[in-house]
Enzyme design. Structure first.
Site, mmCIF file in Angstrom:
data_model
loop_
_atom_site.group_PDB
_atom_site.id
_atom_site.type_symbol
_atom_site.label_atom_id
_atom_site.label_comp_id
_atom_site.label_asym_id
_atom_site.label_seq_id
_atom_site.Cartn_x
_atom_site.Cartn_y
_atom_site.Cartn_z
ATOM 1 N N GLN A 145 0.812 -1.210 0.000
ATOM 2 C CA GLN A 145 0.000 0.000 0.000
ATOM 3 C C GLN A 145 0.847 1.261 0.000
ATOM 4 O O GLN A 145 0.335 2.361 -0.228
ATOM 5 C CB GLN A 145 -0.941 0.017 1.205
ATOM 6 C CG GLN A 145 -0.230 0.115 2.529
ATOM 7 C CD GLN A 145 -1.167 -0.078 3.702
ATOM 8 O OE1 GLN A 145 -1.750 -1.124 3.874
ATOM 9 N NE2 GLN A 145 -1.301 0.959 4.521
ATOM 10 N N CYS A 151 -5.446 0.450 4.013
ATOM 11 C CA CYS A 151 -5.647 -0.950 4.387
ATOM 12 C C CYS A 151 -7.110 -1.355 4.292
ATOM 13 O O CYS A 151 -7.427 -2.494 3.946
ATOM 14 C CB CYS A 151 -5.131 -1.202 5.796
ATOM 15 S SG CYS A 151 -5.872 -0.148 7.058
ATOM 16 N N HIS A 290 -5.709 -1.335 12.373
ATOM 17 C CA HIS A 290 -5.246 -1.771 11.062
ATOM 18 C C HIS A 290 -6.231 -2.789 10.514
ATOM 19 O O HIS A 290 -6.970 -3.428 11.283
ATOM 20 C CB HIS A 290 -3.845 -2.396 11.184
ATOM 21 C CG HIS A 290 -3.215 -2.766 9.874
ATOM 22 N ND1 HIS A 290 -3.069 -1.875 8.843
ATOM 23 C CD2 HIS A 290 -2.695 -3.944 9.425
ATOM 24 C CE1 HIS A 290 -2.473 -2.483 7.810
ATOM 25 N NE2 HIS A 290 -2.250 -3.738 8.148
#
Length: 338
Positions: A145, A151, A290
């Site tokens: 990324q 994410c 995350h």
């Protein structure tokens, strides 16, 4: 009451790992300055000021000692996973947390979620002890990324791709950039961060998602360029799995396909993870910051796909202890219905 989670997960870089004897747990004295020079060369790391380099060296030395000590415990059978010096090895814990794992929340009632009707159903019984969608043919690139906190986009797009594979046997790479650029209309913040729920609502309302080839990832937010005629998958609905129910995740991964999850990536051991079954008692399940993808499981572990490049973890994947809500893995798991 569940609070809507916005992930800021700018954790991907192109990098090389410093190759040392750390994986063997060798605790002999090391020339940390020499290792730091190797780290800088291997990662093309340059610092603007002498102070920045000195601060980074101090962090590197501290992390190197942690890795060395941890891997010695692994060698002695006291740990189930190893660490390694990677692109984060010159970051202090404070710098890692503030720079890469910022978390925003908004007040959204749990009742606003579509809770999956999977608990208590036949889907919860006769589950396999192990499953890995990669072994079935669902193999996608090792994404990075880069410096974009996307994410949430990778996790949902890959989860949808897994469902398409389950139904058709075809691997379809779906556009993460579309989600980054276009889902701001539903509360996401581009490369600053986003949430699984916002992403699912956006995809359900927008008419589908394009292919990566038609809307390529550029690791920065741009203007929305979604073309409905080029949409290849329509999201008809979506569901959130029951909170703290890992058996529900196992059932969903088995019968639905890979599932997007939220996780706490805060600990230094997560930052420097190399391989093995991650099991750190200090990785709290109280909060998450995350988003990753559950792509399979074993008897005692989950298999997670990450978006930090193939040199992080086990070629871009992580195994993490199952059955104890390690790092809050079961706090917020979701999938789209396609």
């Amino acid at each position: 009451m569940w609070k809507l989670i916005i992930f800021n997960c700018i954790l991907g870089f192109n990098y090389q790992i410093v190759t040392t004897n750390l994986n063997e747990g060798n605790s002999s004295a090391l020339d940390y300055k020499s290792e730091f020079e190797k780290f800088k060369n291997n990662n093309n790391r340059k610092y603007l000021r002498d102070y920045d380099e000195m601060r980074s060296f101090r962090a590197f030395e501290e992390n190197y000692k942690v890795i060395e000590e941890h891997n010695q415990h692994y060698k002695e059978g006291q740990k189930s996973f190893r660490l390694k010096p990677n692109i984060f090895a010159d970051m202090s814990t404070d710098g890692y947390l503030k720079g890469y794992l910022r978390l925003l929340k908004s007040n959204v009632e749990e009742s606003a979620n579509n809770v999956a009707e999977i608990v208590g159903s036949p889907l919860m019984t006769n589950l396999p002890e192990s499953l890995d969608w990669r072994n079935k043919g669902f193999v996608t690139p090792s994404y990075n990324q880069q410096t974009c906190g996307s994410c949430y986009a990778f996790s949902i797009a890959e989860s949808i791709g897994g469902q398409v594979f389950k139904r058709t046997g075809k691997v379809l790479s779906l556009s993460k950039q579309q989600i980054v650029d276009c889902s701001v209309s539903h509360g996401n913040q581009g490369c600053v961060g986003g949430s699984l729920r916002n992403t699912l609502i956006y995809l359900q309302s927008t008419g589908g998602i394009m292919r990566d080839d038609d809307y390529k990832y550029v690791a920065k937010k741009g203007h929305c360029q979604f073309v409905p005629d080029l949409s290849v998958v329509n999201v008809t609905s979506w569901a959130i799995l029951p909170v703290h129910d890992e058996q529900a995740i196992q059932a969903a991964v088995t019968h639905i396909g890979p599932v997007a999850i939220s996780i706490n990536a805060t600990p230094k051991t997560f930052q420097l993870y190399s391989d093995g079954i991650y099991d750190d008692a200090l990785c709290s399940s109280a909060s998450v910051n995350h988003a990753m993808l559950v792509i399979g499981f074993g008897k005692d572990y989950w298999i997670l796909k990450n978006w930090w490049g193939e040199r992080w973890g086990e070629s871009g994947f992580m195994r993490i202890r199952k059955g104890v809500n390690m790092c809050g893995i079961a706090n917020y798991a979701a999938y789209a219905v396609v």
